[in-house]
Design an enzyme around this catalytic site. Sequence first.
Site, PDB file in Angstrom:
ATOM      1  N   GLY A  78       0.822  -1.188   0.000  1.00  9.00           N
ATOM      2  CA  GLY A  78       0.000   0.000   0.000  1.00  9.00           C
ATOM      3  C   GLY A  78       0.864   1.250   0.000  1.00  9.00           C
ATOM      4  O   GLY A  78       2.076   1.195   0.252  1.00  9.00           O
ATOM      5  N   TYR A  83      11.477   6.100  -0.833  1.00  4.81           N
ATOM      6  CA  TYR A  83      12.883   5.872  -1.176  1.00  4.81           C
ATOM      7  C   TYR A  83      13.500   4.910  -0.175  1.00  4.81           C
ATOM      8  O   TYR A  83      13.234   4.992   1.026  1.00  4.81           O
ATOM      9  CB  TYR A  83      13.652   7.195  -1.145  1.00  4.81           C
ATOM     10  N   ALA A 148       8.854   5.516   7.568  1.00  6.88           N
ATOM     11  CA  ALA A 148       7.754   5.225   6.649  1.00  6.88           C
ATOM     12  C   ALA A 148       7.213   3.829   6.925  1.00  6.88           C
ATOM     13  O   ALA A 148       7.966   2.926   7.317  1.00  6.88           O
ATOM     14  CB  ALA A 148       8.231   5.321   5.203  1.00  6.88           C
ATOM     15  N   PHE A 162       8.376  -1.525   7.481  1.00  7.80           N
ATOM     16  CA  PHE A 162       8.668  -0.112   7.740  1.00  7.80           C
ATOM     17  C   PHE A 162      10.141   0.185   7.477  1.00  7.80           C
ATOM     18  O   PHE A 162      10.964  -0.721   7.332  1.00  7.80           O
ATOM     19  CB  PHE A 162       8.290   0.274   9.170  1.00  7.80           C
ATOM     20  N   ALA A 163      10.438   1.472   7.394  1.00 10.83           N
ATOM     21  CA  ALA A 163      11.813   1.925   7.197  1.00 10.83           C
ATOM     22  C   ALA A 163      12.041   3.153   8.066  1.00 10.83           C
ATOM     23  O   ALA A 163      11.175   4.041   8.139  1.00 10.83           O
ATOM     24  CB  ALA A 163      12.065   2.260   5.730  1.00 10.83           C
ATOM     25  N   CYS A 179       5.816   9.605  -0.066  1.00  8.28           N
ATOM     26  CA  CYS A 179       4.506   9.168   0.440  1.00  8.28           C
ATOM     27  C   CYS A 179       3.380  10.137   0.084  1.00  8.28           C
ATOM     28  O   CYS A 179       2.347  10.165   0.739  1.00  8.28           O
ATOM     29  CB  CYS A 179       4.553   8.935   1.951  1.00  8.28           C
TER      30      CYS A 179
END
Length: 224
Positions: A78, A83, A148, A162-163, A179
């Site tokens: 989603g 990046y 993110a 996630f990052a 985003c």
Amino acid sequence: MTTPLPDLPDIEWRVSAGLTPYDDALAEMESRAAAVSRGEARELIWLLEHPPVYTAGTSADPAELIDPRFPVVPAGRGGRYTYHGPGQRVVYLVLDLNKRGRDVRAFVHGVEDWVIAALARLGVPAYSVDGRVGIWTTAGGPEAKVGAIGVRVKRWITLHGFAVNVAPDLSHFGGIVPCGLPDYPVTSLDMLGVGDELATFDAALALTATAFLETLSFSRENEA
């Protein structure tokens, strides 16, 4: 620094050294998720880094791809464009929600709370915002995005995750509207004075992982 391993029965905690090509990680995730669904493999929490890449979620708007200076890869998760690159800790979650509560919203909130708890251990106050995906902080001054989140659920098995920006080259985010949120900058733990070591953040994640999984277990109990 040696990252402590959390006590996670039946879950593999994997930390990959070096840079893992994004396409390779996608293939590995899909294969592992299918095996977990069939009961042939353990769940997986996978910590890694990617070479510079822009990934496009299912809601990606081509107008938000400003300067494709790096490869652009459809991600299947989603969200919109994001990046990934060196200095960013990416965490992929291949977890079985059949036994952890079939509640995608609760899962996403659990992931948010986990990242926030890990950052708190490093002295970084962070939070989530309804209607604005990601992890945010005002520790460095103006509100900025430090993490993110983008997930996919297939047959109730989770993929992606996630990052968190530990010490990436933040100028690389300039090739996209991260985003889909043009009015907010991105920041990193290094910019916030926490340091540039991935292992430091990994240790905070490991120390808060059990609480994250207990939250999902609680969701399952509520469902019952």
